[in-house]
Scaffold this motif. Structure first.
Motif: not given
Length: 413
Positions: A163, A166, A169
């Motif tokens: 992650n 990201h 997340r």
């Protein structure tokens, strides 16, 4: 996979490549697969010769792809009666709680015509179906995965590796309360094995129907270690029988053994242990309303932490009356092995028993012989050993009066 008519053999009998029964043939590929299976189990099931296998004291069923082999017990030297001995084995397994066969058989399939494996498979499917109808339990289980909210504990190593770009997340480890837990994963794995071995048979539809009713769970490959992780409490107690059968099915299933492509399953039982357990069950039943009691698995320390254990100890109050050791073998001219006699002498000494009995199976009338051990200088004779035989078959079926017959043999009123 559809199965042909089973090849039936007796313990200590040989099966050669090329042997044919009906539309069933023992082929070279079956021979190679069974050799591999035997190696995985310490070569205890049979001995291997040139294009032949010779079975040992293990009885039950083996299946390799479409080939089914039933290994039957036999306690006499007379003409083989496979149908009778097959039913004897089934009834012994029922009596010792290693098998349950419904009183009402499948509409078009009798106990005699069923494949031996199907009896176990049907028992398992009935148990799982009963659990589904009662309502499958939920349990807390730890799960890891990517979530869009922070829930539970952040797994930093996975968060960084998965992650980094990201930020929205979170890779977490968290608890969930649902039906996807270890018990159900084990049960579903066993259902998958049964599906493979019942294709083309009457149980296949039932198995597929149960799989459809079963909740979606994570696939696993359970091993013996997996079953040690199970904790069975009050909530899980209804699962006990299903888990016992699942354990038997999973641990005896060998998919693609080594380099071969054959799928195999072997449900085999040591006939020595089965005979001991059956005699114990029948003897305990026979003394229920008498002043005697029967102990099984009763051990005493022998030397340096090593224990000795006779099969059965018959007591009257606090006094030992008989030591019984069962032997599933045929002996010639009423002559037991020297080691067996030495063993009985030690049992008498340690349990302070006046009499010990070596008990053998038979289907003939044989005299019960009991004899004192020879004088030991300065000690005299103080206990005896006898050779006894009990009929396994009575009126064409397993002798279910064996306990009473044994009481008569021992002259216990």
């Amino acid at each position: 996979m559809p199965r042909n008519e089973p090849l039936q053999v007796f313990e200590y009998e040989s099966l050669r490549v090329g042997a044919v029964k009906g539309n069933t043939k023992f082929q070279q590929k079956h021979f190679k697969a069974l050799v591999k299976l035997n190696e995985l189990h310490g070569n205890k099931y049979f001995t291997v010769g040139y294009k032949k296998i010779t079975f040992q004291q293990y009885v039950g069923v083996l299946q390799v792809d479409d080939l089914c082999i039933e290994v039957l017990p036999k306690a006499d030297r007379n003409a083989a009666k496979p149908g009778v001995w097959r039913n004897v084995l089934i009834d012994m397994l029922k009596a010792t709680r290693k098998l349950k066969v419904n009183q009402v058989e499948h509409a078009n399939v009798t106990k005699q015509s069923k494949h031996f494996l199907d009896i176990y498979f049907e028992w398992y499917l009935d148990e799982v179906q009963k659990l589904i109808h009662q309502g499958l339990i939920k349990k807390y289980d730890r799960k890891q995965g990517n979530l869009t909210i922070l829930k539970g504990k952040l797994v930093f190593a996975k968060q960084i590796s998965q992650n980094l770009v990201h930020k929205e997340r979170f890779y977490t480890q968290h608890q969930v309360y649902d039906k996807d837990h270890l018990i159900h994963r084990i049960l579903y794995q066993a259902l998958g094995i049964i599906e493979q071995f019942t294709r083309g048979g009457y149980l296949y539809g039932k198995c597929k129907s149960i799989q459809l009713d079963f909740p979606e769970v994570k696939a696993i490959q359970a091993t013996a270690a997996t079953f040690t992780q199970l904790t069975i409490g009050r909530k899980e107690r209804p699962y006990t029988t299903a888990l016992e059968i699942a354990r038997l099915i999973i641990l005896n299933f060998a998919p693609n053994v080594k380099s071969g492509s054959e799928k195999m399953i072997a449900l085999l039982f040591d006939m020595n242990n089965l005979w001991e357990e059956y005699v114990l069950v029948q003897l305990k039943k026979a003394v229920q309303n008498k002043e005697y009691r029967v102990l099984g698995q009763h051990s005493k320390t022998f030397w340096n932490g090593i224990s000795i254990r006779p099969d059965m100890v018959v007591m009257k109050g606090d006094k030992t009356e008989f030591i019984i050791d069962t032997k599933w073998k045929i002996i010639d001219q009423h002559k037991p092995s020297t080691n067996d006699l030495r063993q009985m002498y030690v049992y008498n000494e340690y349990w302070q028993s006046p009499k010990a009995i070596l008990l053998y199976p038979t289907n003939e009338e044989k005299e019960f012989k009991i004899k004192e051990f020879e004088n030991i200088e300065g000690r005299g004779t103080h206990h005896q050993c006898g050779l006894g035989w009990i009929g396994v078959i009575k009126n064409g079926a397993l002798n279910k009066e064996m306990g009473k017959d044994l009481l008569k043999l021992l002259a216990i009123e």
